[in-house]
Design a protein around this motif. Sequence first.
Motif, PDB file in Angstrom:
ATOM      1  N   ALA A 118       0.853  -1.183   0.000  1.00  0.00           N
ATOM      2  CA  ALA A 118       0.000   0.000   0.000  1.00  0.00           C
ATOM      3  C   ALA A 118       0.891   1.236   0.000  1.00  0.00           C
ATOM      4  O   ALA A 118       2.091   1.155   0.276  1.00  0.00           O
ATOM      5  CB  ALA A 118      -0.909   0.006   1.228  1.00  0.00           C
ATOM      6  N   THR A 146      -3.478  -0.253  -2.540  1.00  0.00           N
ATOM      7  CA  THR A 146      -4.374   0.557  -1.732  1.00  0.00           C
ATOM      8  C   THR A 146      -3.639   1.852  -1.411  1.00  0.00           C
ATOM      9  O   THR A 146      -2.445   1.845  -1.144  1.00  0.00           O
ATOM     10  CB  THR A 146      -4.733  -0.178  -0.427  1.00  0.00           C
ATOM     11  N   LYS A 203      -9.095   1.344  -4.482  1.00  0.00           N
ATOM     12  CA  LYS A 203      -9.266   1.479  -3.041  1.00  0.00           C
ATOM     13  C   LYS A 203      -8.435   2.643  -2.520  1.00  0.00           C
ATOM     14  O   LYS A 203      -7.213   2.602  -2.521  1.00  0.00           O
ATOM     15  CB  LYS A 203      -8.868   0.192  -2.323  1.00  0.00           C
ATOM     16  N   GLU A 263     -13.804   4.555   3.155  1.00  0.00           N
ATOM     17  CA  GLU A 263     -13.305   4.013   1.895  1.00  0.00           C
ATOM     18  C   GLU A 263     -13.769   4.966   0.806  1.00  0.00           C
ATOM     19  O   GLU A 263     -14.876   4.865   0.295  1.00  0.00           O
ATOM     20  CB  GLU A 263     -13.816   2.595   1.675  1.00  0.00           C
TER      21      GLU A 263
END
Length: 165
Positions: free
Chosen positions: A63, A96, A126, A159
């Motif tokens: 991420a 992410t 995401k 989110e």
Amino acid sequence: MHLKQIIDESVGDYKETSMLLIAPECAWKCVGCHNTHLLKLITKNFPDEEILERFQKNPLSKAIVLGGLEPFDCMEEVRAFLQTLRESNIVNPKPTVIIYTGYDFPDIEQELIRTGLDEEMKKHDKVLLKYGGYLPGYNPTYNPLLGINLASPNQQVMEYSRWSS
């Protein structure tokens, strides 16, 4: 992207090992701020492509976290970075992206829309937005989206890529 520093492997900001991009500035003067030492670091320009190449070469990071100081004090650069990431050849899956901000969401919503960052964030698979300033003196509370403890109860996580107005 102008940054204070890149930490290729950070384990305290997300449930998976992440690359931490430390934003170059912060206009806040939060009581009990634990990031004041970052202000002393020299701000450097890291080309977006270089950041993504570094990320891609690191098998541990899953991420990308934008934080450290205040990423939304340079929204235009954050938008451009997210666009470069979206258009990049990083696949299986795209990482992410987690953005840490001390702003409360209602306070920045119009700026997100004005700069186009709102729409860019929604185009990603995401993007998690952790918002709300640090308030000292509270017990940390666990957040399942990030998989870590938030420092104070006013902090929230959404989110963003699936959020719509």
